[in-house]
Design a protein around this motif. Structure first.
Motif, mmCIF file in Angstrom:
data_model
loop_
_atom_site.group_PDB
_atom_site.id
_atom_site.type_symbol
_atom_site.label_atom_id
_atom_site.label_comp_id
_atom_site.label_asym_id
_atom_site.label_seq_id
_atom_site.Cartn_x
_atom_site.Cartn_y
_atom_site.Cartn_z
ATOM 1 N N ALA A 122 0.829 -1.202 0.000
ATOM 2 C CA ALA A 122 0.000 0.000 0.000
ATOM 3 C C ALA A 122 0.863 1.251 0.000
ATOM 4 O O ALA A 122 0.514 2.262 -0.642
ATOM 5 N N SER A 123 1.990 1.216 0.695
ATOM 6 C CA SER A 123 2.861 2.392 0.730
ATOM 7 C C SER A 123 3.415 2.685 -0.655
ATOM 8 O O SER A 123 3.575 3.849 -1.045
ATOM 9 N N THR A 124 3.700 1.651 -1.431
ATOM 10 C CA THR A 124 4.194 1.830 -2.792
ATOM 11 C C THR A 124 3.118 2.438 -3.679
ATOM 12 O O THR A 124 3.391 3.300 -4.528
ATOM 13 N N VAL A 125 1.874 1.996 -3.503
ATOM 14 C CA VAL A 125 0.751 2.555 -4.257
ATOM 15 C C VAL A 125 0.643 4.062 -4.003
ATOM 16 O O VAL A 125 0.513 4.867 -4.938
ATOM 17 N N ILE A 126 0.699 4.447 -2.738
ATOM 18 C CA ILE A 126 0.574 5.866 -2.377
ATOM 19 C C ILE A 126 1.747 6.661 -2.922
ATOM 20 O O ILE A 126 1.581 7.740 -3.496
ATOM 21 N N GLY A 127 2.952 6.135 -2.745
ATOM 22 C CA GLY A 127 4.140 6.841 -3.211
ATOM 23 C C GLY A 127 4.135 7.066 -4.710
ATOM 24 O O GLY A 127 4.469 8.150 -5.195
ATOM 25 N N ALA A 128 3.734 6.046 -5.467
ATOM 26 C CA ALA A 128 3.717 6.164 -6.924
ATOM 27 C C ALA A 128 2.706 7.209 -7.386
ATOM 28 O O ALA A 128 2.930 7.914 -8.370
ATOM 29 N N ALA A 129 1.597 7.315 -6.672
ATOM 30 C CA ALA A 129 0.523 8.232 -7.081
ATOM 31 C C ALA A 129 0.779 9.671 -6.679
ATOM 32 O O ALA A 129 0.223 10.588 -7.289
ATOM 33 N N THR A 130 1.601 9.881 -5.672
ATOM 34 C CA THR A 130 1.798 11.245 -5.160
ATOM 35 C C THR A 130 3.144 11.839 -5.552
ATOM 36 O O THR A 130 3.496 12.935 -5.106
ATOM 37 N N ALA A 131 3.884 11.134 -6.389
ATOM 38 C CA ALA A 131 5.102 11.672 -7.015
ATOM 39 C C ALA A 131 6.082 12.286 -6.026
ATOM 40 O O ALA A 131 6.644 13.355 -6.266
ATOM 41 N N GLY A 132 6.281 11.632 -4.898
ATOM 42 C CA GLY A 132 7.289 12.084 -3.953
ATOM 43 C C GLY A 132 6.899 13.248 -3.080
ATOM 44 O O GLY A 132 7.743 13.783 -2.364
ATOM 45 N N THR A 133 5.642 13.673 -3.119
ATOM 46 C CA THR A 133 5.221 14.802 -2.283
ATOM 47 C C THR A 133 4.718 14.350 -0.918
ATOM 48 O O THR A 133 4.394 15.181 -0.075
ATOM 49 N N VAL A 134 4.631 13.047 -0.711
ATOM 50 C CA VAL A 134 4.114 12.507 0.545
ATOM 51 C C VAL A 134 5.113 11.526 1.129
ATOM 52 O O VAL A 134 5.632 10.660 0.416
ATOM 53 N N GLU A 135 5.395 11.658 2.415
ATOM 54 C CA GLU A 135 6.201 10.662 3.121
ATOM 55 C C GLU A 135 5.273 9.548 3.589
ATOM 56 O O GLU A 135 4.270 9.821 4.253
ATOM 57 N N VAL A 136 5.606 8.329 3.241
ATOM 58 C CA VAL A 136 4.789 7.194 3.666
ATOM 59 C C VAL A 136 5.573 6.370 4.677
ATOM 60 O O VAL A 136 6.692 5.934 4.387
ATOM 61 N N HIS A 137 4.995 6.183 5.837
ATOM 62 C CA HIS A 137 5.629 5.407 6.906
ATOM 63 C C HIS A 137 4.825 4.139 7.150
ATOM 64 O O HIS A 137 3.595 4.172 7.221
ATOM 65 N N ILE A 138 5.522 3.030 7.280
ATOM 66 C CA ILE A 138 4.878 1.757 7.613
ATOM 67 C C ILE A 138 4.951 1.581 9.120
ATOM 68 O O ILE A 138 6.032 1.680 9.711
ATOM 69 N N SER A 139 3.819 1.328 9.741
ATOM 70 C CA SER A 139 3.808 1.172 11.190
ATOM 71 C C SER A 139 4.702 0.015 11.613
ATOM 72 O O SER A 139 4.645 -1.083 11.049
ATOM 73 N N THR A 140 5.527 0.276 12.596
ATOM 74 C CA THR A 140 6.420 -0.750 13.113
ATOM 75 C C THR A 140 5.975 -1.257 14.482
ATOM 76 O O THR A 140 6.727 -1.932 15.173
ATOM 77 N N ARG A 141 4.763 -0.941 14.871
ATOM 78 C CA ARG A 141 4.260 -1.372 16.174
ATOM 79 C C ARG A 141 3.365 -2.586 16.011
ATOM 80 O O ARG A 141 2.368 -2.536 15.311
ATOM 81 N N SER A 142 3.762 -3.675 16.636
ATOM 82 C CA SER A 142 2.962 -4.891 16.540
ATOM 83 C C SER A 142 1.628 -4.679 17.243
ATOM 84 O O SER A 142 1.575 -4.343 18.423
ATOM 85 N N THR A 143 0.545 -4.877 16.499
ATOM 86 C CA THR A 143 -0.786 -4.780 17.090
ATOM 87 C C THR A 143 -1.396 -6.164 17.261
ATOM 88 O O THR A 143 -2.606 -6.292 17.427
#
Length: 298
Positions: free
Chosen positions: A269-290
């Motif tokens: 999903a982070s790749t989808v967002i990054g590709a669509a926003t052309a580098g204008t958005v920082e995408v962080h993947i949650s590293t907290r185990s839920t």
């Protein structure tokens, strides 16, 4: 909750999209991100009982940072606020069942109030992300090292290509079941319950079915597919036991926690967002185990 490679995960996601500063021109909006996600994970692929889409937030608001996670819980909401994110993209819906209110003194209502007060929007992609191609099970298959061949349970709609729940794939070379279980464990984030295998440790494994999330309802589909092993989460005692006692050749089983089986989707999903926003958005993947199971004895 436990952290899983916090620096490496967030840095990798950031590098994929070439994140920019808060003051970068041409900022994306919540609507832009939603459009990208709904192109990748069409809402019409969601099950009729599901609740997907924008839960709270203004579509017109600008977005500079996004947090992608599996579950919307106190830990991930606080993580988003700490990051300065304007949007949380989650796999599991916060409000799956009908509600008559979101009072701040209720568990889920308190999260809605916390997000709105902090200016954080929430978008959920659930069974539409499960059925999309690529989707949740493609991410799980890729993490394990499988080449995807087909859906495990094809979707009735053909408009969006080879969609459906689960995937059937194959390893580059056969390997013993014991080694395969270890492969799965090494590929996914660590949880207290760990990864469990049910089958002959020496059985050669080449073809594999996977289903992110609770998948014991697809045991019959995995058997019918003739695969050597089936990887999924939340395997219950009786369905698993009855499966293994079935007459004839049945797949060996690999049991995961629900959260671990779906966490690889966050990277997708982070790749989808990054590709669509052309580098204008920082995408962080949650590293907290839920994952709710956080204590192990014995």
């Amino acid at each position: 909750m436990a952290l899983i490679g916090a620096g490496a995960v967030s840095r990798t996601a950031h590098e994929k999209i070439g994140g920019m500063s808060e003051s970068a021109p041409g900022a994306a909006t919540v609507s832009d991100v939603v459009t990208a996600l709904e192109t990748a994970y069409p809402p019409e692929l969601a099950e009729s009982w599901d609740a997907v889409g924008l839960v709270c937030g203004d579509p017109a608001e600008p977005v500079r940072r996004v947090l992608v996670c599996v579950d919307v819980v106190r830990e991930t909401v606080e993580e988003a606020i700490e990051l300065g994110a304007q949007l949380i993209v989650a796999h599991h819906p916060l409000l799956l069942r009908g509600v008559h209110g979101v009072a701040a003194d209720s568990t889920k209502g308190s999260l809605v109030h916390r997000m709105i007060r902090a200016g954080v929007a929430l978008y959920c992609a659930h069974t539409n992300a499960d059925s999309a191609s690529p989707g949740v099970s493609d991410a799980l298959a890729e993490a394990i090292g499988l080449r995807v061949l087909a859906p495990l349970s094809p979707h009735t709609s053909t408009e969006h290509g080879a969609t459906g729940i689960g995937r059937i794939g194959e390893l580059p070379e056969p390997e013993p079941f014991g080694a395969f279980v270890e492969r799965v464990a090494q590929a996914l984030p660590t949880t207290e319950p760990g990864v469990l295998g049910a089958g002959d440790p020496d059985r050669p494994i080449r073809t594999v079915a996977v289903s992110g999330g609770a998948g014991d309802s697809y045991l019959g589909a995995a058997t019918a597919a003739g695969v050597d092993a089936y990887v999924t989460a939340d395997l219950r005692h009786h369905p698993a036991g009855e499966h293994l006692e079935s007459v004839g050749r049945v797949p060996a089983l690999v049991g995961l926690t629900h959260w671990a089986s779906e966490w690889p989707w966050c990277g997708q999903a982070s790749t989808v967002i990054g590709a669509a926003t052309a580098g204008t958005v920082e995408v962080h993947i949650s590293t907290r185990s839920t994952d709710p199971w956080n204590v192990r004895a014995g």
